[in-house]
Write an enzyme that holds these catalytic residues in place. Sequence first.
Site, PDB file in Angstrom:
ATOM      1  N   LYS A 198      -0.858  -6.787  -8.883  1.00  0.00           N
ATOM      2  CA  LYS A 198       0.468  -6.214  -9.101  1.00  0.00           C
ATOM      3  C   LYS A 198       0.576  -5.812 -10.561  1.00  0.00           C
ATOM      4  O   LYS A 198       0.581  -6.656 -11.456  1.00  0.00           O
ATOM      5  CB  LYS A 198       1.545  -7.221  -8.731  1.00  0.00           C
ATOM      6  CG  LYS A 198       2.943  -6.660  -8.954  1.00  0.00           C
ATOM      7  CD  LYS A 198       4.007  -7.569  -8.404  1.00  0.00           C
ATOM      8  CE  LYS A 198       5.377  -6.970  -8.656  1.00  0.00           C
ATOM      9  NZ  LYS A 198       6.442  -7.865  -8.200  1.00  0.00           N
ATOM     10  N   LYS A 250      -0.527  -3.071  -5.715  1.00  0.00           N
ATOM     11  CA  LYS A 250       0.816  -2.528  -5.893  1.00  0.00           C
ATOM     12  C   LYS A 250       1.034  -2.113  -7.333  1.00  0.00           C
ATOM     13  O   LYS A 250       0.704  -2.904  -8.221  1.00  0.00           O
ATOM     14  CB  LYS A 250       1.802  -3.628  -5.507  1.00  0.00           C
ATOM     15  CG  LYS A 250       3.246  -3.331  -5.778  1.00  0.00           C
ATOM     16  CD  LYS A 250       4.061  -4.564  -5.538  1.00  0.00           C
ATOM     17  CE  LYS A 250       5.506  -4.242  -5.838  1.00  0.00           C
ATOM     18  NZ  LYS A 250       6.364  -5.363  -5.725  1.00  0.00           N
TER      19      LYS A 250
END
Length: 331
Positions: A198, A250
């Site tokens: 992330k 992500k």
Amino acid sequence: MSVFPTRRLRRLRQSPAVRRIAAQHHLHPRELILPVFVKEGIAQPQPIASLPGVSQHPIDALPAVIEHAAAAGIGGIMLFGVPSVRDAVGSGATDPEGILNRAIRVAADAAHGRLTIQADLCLDEFTDHGHCGVLAADGSVDNDATLDLYEQMAVAQADAGAEILGLSGMMDGQVAACRAALDAAGHQDTIILAYSAKYASAFYGPFRDAVESTLEGDRRTYQLDPANGREGVQEALADIDEGADIVMVKPAGPYLDVLREVSEVSDVPTWAYQVSGEYALIEHAAAAGLIDRERAIGESLIGIRRAGAEAILTYWALEVAGWLRDGKDLT
Ligand code: PBG
């Protein structure tokens, strides 16, 4: 090796029917997951200005959202809670009566196993400072103190009926800590989706609006530096070691290289999150008449798929599932 004119690669591009049968990658509705925002204390859905077409939902509207999602055939919904009160330690996250835990119960009840109920496991929506963890005296985010709260949050979400917990806080050791806490509480079957790679991304901008984030500053001491690809792979491998059932990259679009590498080395499913900024860019460009909206959406999703995602969280999940059901091609 055969050369031109024997080898004519255009043969497989000559008509829609040929292109359709020659297409290497496909998406199925079950591989799409819809993020859903549930806000405490509202009676009607509230459109989110930064995300055209996306709303915050009152908890009472969740059964209808679930019906829609089940009819569309998508694989699941990822719930986010927007509480009306926040504090320094994010008490609303661990409180069984907190908005997210209540929403999980309502959603799990309504779903009857037709799709998976997933929940964001992170403190940022519940803290008054907006960070994903609790703060130490010097203002830094305290990794290990945060793990204690994530453990409680994991158990509260599993108790409420969440089947998949989306660990998105980027604390070191969070997967191992939550796994142990879940197992000790009898939740051996609760699935951990680790938001492993992330990145500290500007593309989360519209989401902060969606959850009314109070964050000042940024998350660069815990989310990954966009300059680092190798580290994304390390994070995924560490999470798999700690017991992650699924790993995720992500944002998706700007990190397709990381997605490809993670999907190649991972021995568990690899998912991707097409985040709010990726959505908003296409929606606003299409509204300005700059691009063909549906083709841009389809291309963005098949690109994520091509890079190695086995399932995709996207704000277009319901709409795209409808297209796929109608036999429409994404490209
Ligand atoms: C953290 C979380 C964020 C997103 C999903 N989970 C925000 C952040 O880390 O700043 C962003 C999703 C999006 O932009 O669509 N709870």
